[in-house]
Design a protein around this motif. Structure first.
Motif: not given
Length: 719
Positions: A73-84
């Motif tokens: 969860e902590k990694d996702l909260l530091n990401m952008h949707v473009q990364d996914l």
């Protein structure tokens, strides 16, 4: 106005600040409560949920999102949707999406997302406009629909495949025999396009079930046809691994040709040379009888052939097999009708010839008898002697023609005896009749190849000689001034019927072949060459058109068969006479039977033909061996399990059931040192070589003789 003391003003400010702090704390509590409530709602929403700002920065997620994406969860909260979703989402897309969003209405689309481990999956994304902390955000709820899409694709493919199978089956309903090839080509085009293959093909076995021909093919755009290069191939040599699968009636699925085992390098190199990366082949059979196979090639990419594609090939193969068999049956019926019509025609012409011969005999009596009487009374120097001799010679030639007519009309009625064909051929080549032919055609070369161990036949010497004379006479004229004639004899065993001008039944035969290297017989004449009076040769010296009719009738009386092959390189007449094992006389230097006799050793004879078992056992018993016989490979294996034998006499081709090679392979597992001799009427095939490699000592070709069997058994037992 009286001013407040400074401390009172400070107290008032403090109280006011406390109220504001309390108010702010209550507001923060409400906000925290709302966020917690929002998080609770997010956790309970179906699918994976992500809340992000208009730049794509992820602000909130639920546990399902972390699980599906594979990130903490902590990694996702530091990401952008473009990364996914790097393939379809850019930062500029965020503002465009926001402009499309309307309150209460979601934007729905499909997207390919990437997990942390790099795997991709298809998701259905629902975007909604929302606010978080007074700022506009986008609420994205996604569902993994990869499996759903896969199942939907299977259903669509199954429906398309059912439609395709129905279309292929319907194509052959009521299709005439002359249009079946076109129907097969169309079916292959449909299958090739549906499967994504580059080449779809059908191979059909010839009657020997060893030689195959690529009879039909479809090629995708840019793929060169290869059908004409893939005819008359011995499958076990051309594709040994494929042959092993076809023999077991199994599907051959090869997604990567490079993965073929080392022992099949020849097969691998051949496929690679033809650009094949992947292939799948499905047997085509009717009532457990193999007739060929249908398959696909992929040249541009490696392809794993699904069960659905294999099923499609299986169903199409059944339809094509039935159509091909129907065409074969119709062709066979037509050939039978033509043969019956030809036989009736020959019979009618024979009756006509008989009537003509009867009348001519009465006329010729005077033409032949009176010149002889006149010559007795004429002086030697009379000028009339030459023309009267000419009349007499002409009369005698006419008598010979009448005899041919009678042969055609009545059949051959001369008594029969035990004959050796080689002796008759040699006598004819030393005869005045042959010398006369050599005078007519001095440039013709005659070559003979006569089997020294030729069996005898039961026949009429005068008529067999007539056959040889007529065939050599025809060949001499066909070979023209400087050609060659080849006269050949051999023993031949047929373990299955052979189709030719006549269908030759299985059995033991003497084969007489007379071949020339002339221009050949035109195809349209082949069916008529044995009819009386049919000739395209020069009338006069070339004959009357009765020569081959006489050959035909003599052969029928001897229960023989004829096959004729002809092309621009020449013509070959092959005559089959049933053999007899009765000797005309002893050989000049025979081996003593005592030298070949055994000491009561037990020999197991394995042969599916009863007469062959009887012949083999008779020979072995005469040589002093104890003989046991079984009719199939399976029985041989069971017998060997319980009863040891010194030697096995093993036939190679046995139907139905396992062949000689497989039989010996199974026996070797039971008795590794078991000795064996291979017996076959065919040439030395790959199966024979494989059996010799397994440990069999010798190979005997049918028909068998006492001397050859005796020598082979002695040698093998002494090994």
């Amino acid at each position: 106005m009286v001013e407040k003391p400074p401390y009172e003003e400070l107290v008032e400010r403090i109280n006011k600040l406390e109220k504001e702090i309390d108010k702010q704390k209550k507001a923060e509590d409400i906000l925290i409560e709302k966020e917690n409530s929002l998080k609770t709602i997010l956790q309970n929403l179906p699918g994976d949920v992500i809340v992000h700002d208009l730049e794509g920065k992820i602000l909130l997620i639920n546990e399902e999102a972390a699980r599906v994406k594979g990130y903490p969860e902590k990694d996702l909260l530091n990401m952008h949707v473009q990364d996914l979703d790097p393939d379809t989402v850019t930062r500029n897309d965020m503002e465009n999406v926001w402009l499309k969003l309307k309150p209460g209405k979601a934007v729905r689309f499909e997207s390919v997302s990437v997990r942390k481990d790099g795997t991709k999956y298809i998701s259905e994304v629902n975007l909604n406009a929302a606010e978080l902390g007074g700022k506009p955000v986008i609420l994205a709820i996604s569902f993994d629909i990869t499996e759903h899409k896969r199942l939907l694709n299977i259903l669509e493919q199954s429906a398309e495949m059912e439609r395709l199978i129905s279309e292929i089956s319907s194509e052959f309903v009521g299709l005439s025999s002359d249009r079946i090839d076109r129907g097969i080509d169309k079916a292959l085009a449909l299958i090739g396009a549906f499967s994504g293959a580059d080449r779809a093909f059908v191979f059909l076995f010839r009657d020997d079930l060893e030689i195959v021909d690529n009879t039909h093919e479809w090629c995708a755009q840019g793929i060169n046809p290869d059908k004409e290069n893939l005819k008359n191939r011995e499958l076990s040599q051309y594709h040994p691994m494929l042959a092993s699968y076809i023999e077991k009636h199994e599907v051959f699925n090869m997604p990567d040709v490079e993965a073929l085992p080392e022992e099949f390098n020849i097969e691998k190199e051949h496929l690679k040379a033809n650009g094949v990366k992947s292939m799948v082949v499905v047997p085509m059979k009717l009532d457990d009888r193999m007739i060929g196979f249908i398959g696909l090639h992929s040249m541009k990419r490696h392809q794993a052939w699904s069960n659905e594609i294999q099923f499609l090939l299986h169903m199409a193969g059944e339809t094509l097999s039935n159509a091909i068999e129907r065409r074969r049956a119709e062709k066979k019926l037509k050939e039978s009708e033509e043969k019956l019509a030809r036989s009736k025609k020959m019979e009618s012409l024979g009756l006509l010839a008989g009537g003509v011969a009867h009348d001519l005999n009465n006329v010729l009596s005077g033409i032949v008898s009176y010149p002889e009487l006149l010559l007795l009374d004429l002086p030697q120097d009379s000028k009339l002697r030459k023309p009267i001799n000419t009349i007499l010679e002409s009369g005698n030639r006419a008598v010979a023609i009448v005899q041919d007519l009678l042969t055609i009309a009545r059949g051959v009625a001369s008594p029969k005896e035990i004959l050796n064909l080689n002796i008759i051929i040699k006598d004819y080549l030393d005869s005045p009749e042959f010398s006369k032919i050599r005078q007519y055609y001095p440039g013709i070369k005659v070559r003979t190849s006569l089997d020294d161990e030729l069996f005898n036949i039961h026949g009429s010497a005068i008529h067999i000689r007539k056959i040889i004379m007529n065939l050599v006479s025809n060949a001499s004229e066909a070979a023209e001034s400087t050609g060659q004639i080849t006269i050949f004899t051999a023993n031949k065993y047929l373990d299955r019927p052979v189709k030719g001008y006549q269908d030759v039944k299985e059995g033991e035969y003497i084969v007489l072949s007379v071949a020339d290297n002339g221009p050949g017989i035109p195809h349209e004449y082949i069916e008529r060459i044995f009819e009386p009076f049919f000739t395209k040769k020069q009338i006069g010296r070339s004959g009357t058109g009765l020569g081959l009719a006489v050959v035909w009738n003599i052969l029928q009386d001897h229960e023989g068969y004829v096959d004729v092959t002809s092309d621009s390189k020449g013509t070959n007449f092959e005559l089959y006479f049933p053999i007899t094992r009765v000797e005309t006389r002893k050989k000049e230097a025979p081996l003593s039977i005592d030298e070949l006799k055994g000491k009561g050793e037990t020999i197991l004879v394995v042969d599916d033909v009863e007469t062959q078992r009887e012949i083999s056992c008779s020979i072995l018993n005469a040589l002093g061996y104890n003989c046991v016989a079984v009719s199939c490979g399976e029985d041989a294996v069971q017998y060997i399990k319980k009863n040891p034998v010194e030697l096995i006499l093993l036939d190679m081709i046995m139907e139905p059931g396992i062949n000689g090679c497989e039989t010996y392979s199974r026996i070797k597992k039971i008795r590794p040192d078991q000795k064996a001799i291979i017996v076959s009427g065919m040439a030395e095939t790959i199966e024979v070589k494989k059996t010799l490699d397994l440990g069999a000592g010798q190979y005997l070709k049918k028909p068998l003789t006492l001397e050859r069997v005796g020598l082979a058994v002695k040698k093998e037992l002494g090994r």
